[in-house]
Motif scaffolding. Structure first.
Motif, PDB file in Angstrom:
ATOM      1  N   GLY A   1       0.813  -1.209   0.000  1.00 24.60           N
ATOM      2  CA  GLY A   1       0.000   0.000   0.000  1.00 24.60           C
ATOM      3  C   GLY A   1       0.851   1.265   0.000  1.00 24.60           C
ATOM      4  N   ILE A   2       0.234   2.389  -0.360  1.00 20.95           N
ATOM      5  CA  ILE A   2       0.980   3.645  -0.361  1.00 20.95           C
ATOM      6  C   ILE A   2       1.326   4.011   1.079  1.00 20.95           C
ATOM      7  N   LEU A   3       2.343   4.845   1.257  1.00 19.77           N
ATOM      8  CA  LEU A   3       2.894   5.134   2.581  1.00 19.77           C
ATOM      9  C   LEU A   3       1.833   5.669   3.540  1.00 19.77           C
ATOM     10  N   PHE A   4       1.014   6.608   3.085  1.00 21.75           N
ATOM     11  CA  PHE A   4       0.012   7.212   3.977  1.00 21.75           C
ATOM     12  C   PHE A   4      -0.980   6.169   4.475  1.00 21.75           C
ATOM     13  N   ASN A   5      -1.370   5.246   3.592  1.00 20.97           N
ATOM     14  CA  ASN A   5      -2.312   4.198   3.979  1.00 20.97           C
ATOM     15  C   ASN A   5      -1.687   3.252   5.005  1.00 20.97           C
ATOM     16  N   ARG A   6      -0.409   2.980   4.849  1.00 19.82           N
ATOM     17  CA  ARG A   6       0.278   2.132   5.819  1.00 19.82           C
ATOM     18  C   ARG A   6       0.354   2.818   7.177  1.00 19.82           C
ATOM     19  N   ILE A   7       0.616   4.123   7.174  1.00 23.15           N
ATOM     20  CA  ILE A   7       0.691   4.886   8.425  1.00 23.15           C
ATOM     21  C   ILE A   7      -0.672   4.909   9.111  1.00 23.15           C
ATOM     22  N   LEU A   8      -1.737   5.126   8.335  1.00 20.95           N
ATOM     23  CA  LEU A   8      -3.077   5.150   8.900  1.00 20.95           C
ATOM     24  C   LEU A   8      -3.429   3.794   9.507  1.00 20.95           C
ATOM     25  N   THR A   9      -3.026   2.722   8.851  1.00 21.59           N
ATOM     26  CA  THR A   9      -3.276   1.381   9.387  1.00 21.59           C
ATOM     27  C   THR A   9      -2.613   1.222  10.750  1.00 21.59           C
ATOM     28  N   SER A  10      -1.373   1.679  10.870  1.00 26.36           N
ATOM     29  CA  SER A  10      -0.678   1.609  12.157  1.00 26.36           C
ATOM     30  C   SER A  10      -1.366   2.469  13.211  1.00 26.36           C
ATOM     31  N   PHE A  11      -1.972   3.582  12.791  1.00 22.57           N
ATOM     32  CA  PHE A  11      -2.685   4.445  13.725  1.00 22.57           C
ATOM     33  C   PHE A  11      -3.927   3.748  14.285  1.00 22.57           C
ATOM     34  N   LEU A  12      -4.543   2.869  13.493  1.00 24.24           N
ATOM     35  CA  LEU A  12      -5.741   2.171  13.946  1.00 24.24           C
ATOM     36  C   LEU A  12      -5.428   0.971  14.843  1.00 24.24           C
ATOM     37  N   MET A  13      -4.217   0.436  14.733  1.00 25.38           N
ATOM     38  CA  MET A  13      -3.875  -0.819  15.396  1.00 25.38           C
ATOM     39  C   MET A  13      -4.009  -0.805  16.917  1.00 25.38           C
ATOM     40  N   PRO A  14      -3.586   0.236  17.641  1.00 24.59           N
ATOM     41  CA  PRO A  14      -3.597   0.154  19.112  1.00 24.59           C
ATOM     42  C   PRO A  14      -4.976   0.005  19.738  1.00 24.59           C
ATOM     43  N   GLY A  15      -6.026   0.339  18.992  1.00 21.67           N
ATOM     44  CA  GLY A  15      -7.363   0.371  19.576  1.00 21.67           C
ATOM     45  C   GLY A  15      -7.850  -0.942  20.141  1.00 21.67           C
ATOM     46  N   GLY A  16      -7.424  -2.054  19.569  1.00 25.05           N
ATOM     47  CA  GLY A  16      -7.912  -3.346  20.029  1.00 25.05           C
ATOM     48  C   GLY A  16      -7.485  -3.661  21.453  1.00 25.05           C
ATOM     49  N   THR A  17      -6.187  -3.599  21.698  1.00 24.11           N
ATOM     50  CA  THR A  17      -5.695  -3.928  23.035  1.00 24.11           C
ATOM     51  C   THR A  17      -6.103  -2.876  24.067  1.00 24.11           C
ATOM     52  N   ILE A  18      -6.162  -1.612  23.654  1.00 27.56           N
ATOM     53  CA  ILE A  18      -6.612  -0.572  24.575  1.00 27.56           C
ATOM     54  C   ILE A  18      -8.088  -0.776  24.925  1.00 27.56           C
ATOM     55  N   GLY A  19      -8.903  -1.055  23.912  1.00 30.96           N
ATOM     56  CA  GLY A  19     -10.325  -1.276  24.149  1.00 30.96           C
ATOM     57  C   GLY A  19     -10.584  -2.455  25.064  1.00 30.96           C
ATOM     58  N   ASN A  20      -9.883  -3.565  24.845  1.00 34.34           N
ATOM     59  CA  ASN A  20     -10.045  -4.727  25.715  1.00 34.34           C
ATOM     60  C   ASN A  20      -9.630  -4.387  27.144  1.00 34.34           C
ATOM     61  N   GLY A  21      -8.524  -3.657  27.272  1.00 37.94           N
ATOM     62  CA  GLY A  21      -8.077  -3.255  28.601  1.00 37.94           C
ATOM     63  C   GLY A  21      -9.114  -2.408  29.315  1.00 37.94           C
ATOM     64  N   ILE A  22      -9.794  -1.532  28.574  1.00 36.90           N
ATOM     65  CA  ILE A  22     -10.829  -0.689  29.159  1.00 36.90           C
ATOM     66  C   ILE A  22     -11.949  -1.532  29.751  1.00 36.90           C
ATOM     67  N   PHE A  23     -12.395  -2.536  29.018  1.00 38.91           N
ATOM     68  CA  PHE A  23     -13.496  -3.370  29.511  1.00 38.91           C
ATOM     69  C   PHE A  23     -13.095  -4.153  30.757  1.00 38.91           C
ATOM     70  N   PHE A  24     -11.881  -4.679  30.781  1.00 31.54           N
ATOM     71  CA  PHE A  24     -11.422  -5.389  31.969  1.00 31.54           C
ATOM     72  C   PHE A  24     -11.280  -4.428  33.150  1.00 31.54           C
ATOM     73  N   LEU A  25     -10.759  -3.224  32.882  1.00 31.97           N
ATOM     74  CA  LEU A  25     -10.586  -2.235  33.944  1.00 31.97           C
ATOM     75  C   LEU A  25     -11.938  -1.802  34.508  1.00 31.97           C
ATOM     76  N   LEU A  26     -12.914  -1.584  33.630  1.00 28.92           N
ATOM     77  CA  LEU A  26     -14.248  -1.208  34.093  1.00 28.92           C
ATOM     78  C   LEU A  26     -14.872  -2.312  34.939  1.00 28.92           C
ATOM     79  N   THR A  27     -14.590  -3.557  34.587  1.00 27.82           N
ATOM     80  CA  THR A  27     -15.098  -4.670  35.386  1.00 27.82           C
ATOM     81  C   THR A  27     -14.556  -4.581  36.803  1.00 27.82           C
ATOM     82  N   GLY A  28     -13.250  -4.350  36.939  1.00 28.79           N
ATOM     83  CA  GLY A  28     -12.669  -4.212  38.264  1.00 28.79           C
ATOM     84  C   GLY A  28     -13.199  -2.990  39.001  1.00 28.79           C
ATOM     85  N   TYR A  29     -13.374  -1.897  38.284  1.00 32.95           N
ATOM     86  CA  TYR A  29     -13.835  -0.653  38.893  1.00 32.95           C
ATOM     87  C   TYR A  29     -15.243  -0.796  39.464  1.00 32.95           C
ATOM     88  N   PHE A  30     -16.117  -1.510  38.762  1.00 28.79           N
ATOM     89  CA  PHE A  30     -17.498  -1.608  39.198  1.00 28.79           C
ATOM     90  C   PHE A  30     -17.812  -2.869  39.996  1.00 28.79           C
TER      91      PHE A  30
END
Length: 359
Positions: free
Chosen positions: A51-80
């Motif tokens: 893919g073109i460079l910008f598209n590759r960079i955007l893909t990397s920008f989207l990547m962290p959301g999965g592990t962060i999102g899962n961590g949020i749900f586990f953290l909220l479970t502990g919080y509540f």
């Protein structure tokens, strides 16, 4: 995921908004992981490098959301869940919902497959047998790793709560530090129980944030969250291109990037949590309704059917969207569409089936 909020008729919507943000980040991450990177299909995993460079960079920008999102749900479970009565009915309701979607998705796969709509070429014959196995034992089949981890975590909540109650805040913080160093970061080496270890880490961290009543300025929390997200994206850009290499230097770079990402990722979870905690939005019926559908969104779009059919057949992410200069626009529209459609399906399921069968 939907069992982590305070149970009251008109609960404040700030943490419900956080659940929406977390699931939106997860969907965005899966767009990159399964639509572009094809991390579960090794023979296709190198295509994204074309893919073109910008598209590759955007893909990397989207990547962290999965592990962060899962961590949020586990953290909220502990919080509540810390300090609250343990109700096994929550777990029974969750399992019933999982079985509903396991059977529904098996039927969907059969219709799609035998009506020659899509043949699921990414999956080998043995993999397609997993559809049947997942419908029978969806909790332990591995079709949804989050479900398996969450159920085990939920079963041990009384033990965890009893353990935490005996700790001072200083000792609890020490336990978090140990888990952080030896367990959470161990995920980069793919230890067998790293997911469960991460779930326990975030649960205990969530309980600590509740006991300590940690707070932060709204704008500072958001700024720090963005900084960590950008750092994670840059680390992914650096390491993702090293798919396979015999070069020792390159492999060390990849290990460092993955390791450092694992270390700083919890900060992103905490900062976005503190950001939403500081919001004063009161009760919002629409936000709460959408938040109640997040678990269903996960079950639909990250099922074996959803991963292949949505990104490859319906949206043509890698063979059309990713090769286009309009990729950023396609990405936003696709992520919003998948989130919205899956949310509507779950809300419809609740309206039709939940009241009749108590699912």
């Amino acid at each position: 995921m939907q069992n982590v909020a305070i149970e009251k008729k008109e609960r404040d919507s700030n943490f419900e908004l956080l659940r929406i943000i977390a699931m939106f980040m997860i969907v965005a991450s899966h767009y990159a992981v399964h639509g572009v990177r094809h991390t579960l299909t090794l023979e296709l995993s190198a295509q994204w490098l074309d893919g073109i460079l910008f598209n590759r960079i955007l893909t990397s920008f989207l990547m962290p959301g999965g592990t962060i999102g899962n961590g949020i749900f586990f953290l909220l479970t502990g919080y509540f869940m810390f300090g609250k009565p343990y109700k096994v009915q929550r777990l029974i309701k969750l399992i019933a919902q999982v079985y509903f979607y396991a059977v529904a998705l098996l039927i969907a796969w059969a219709v799609i497959r035998f009506a020659h709509i899509y043949s699921f070429p990414e999956l080998k014959a043995i993999s397609q047998m997993m559809f049947f196995i997942n419908a029978v034992i969806p909790i332990t089949s591995g079709g949804w790793w989050f479900i398996q981890t969450y159920v085990v975590l939920f079963l041990f909540i009384p033990v965890l709560n009893s353990f935490i109650e005996k700790l001072s805040l200083q000792k609890q913080l020490a336990v978090i530090a140990v888990l952080w160093i030896f367990w959470y970061a161990a995920g980069i080496f793919s230890f067998g129980y790293s997911k469960l270890q991460q779930a326990c880490f975030f649960y205990i961290l969530g309980a600590y944030l509740k006991r300590k009543d940690v707070s932060m300025n709204t704008y500072l929390a958001l700024f720090l969250f963005i900084c960590v997200w950008l750092a994670l994206s840059l680390l992914d850009i650096k390491s993702a291109a090293i798919l396979k290499s015999d070069n020792v230097k390159e492999m060390l770079v990849k290990v460092f990037c993955n390791g450092f990402s694992a270390v700083i990722r919890p900060f992103a979870v905490v900062f976005i949590f503190l950001f939403c905690k500081s919001l004063k939005i009161g009760y919002n019926r629409f936000i709460n309704a959408v938040a109640s559908s997040t678990f269903g969104i996960y079950l639909i779009h990250d099922s074996a059917v959803g991963r292949q059919f949505i990104w490859n057949k319906l949206l043509h992410v890698s063979d059309m969207q990713y090769q286009s200069v309009y990729f950023p626009l396609y990405a936003v529209l696709s992520i919003v569409a998948v989130f919205a459609v899956c949310s509507l399906i779950e809300l419809l399921r609740k309206k039709i089936f939940a009241k009749v069968f108590h699912l």
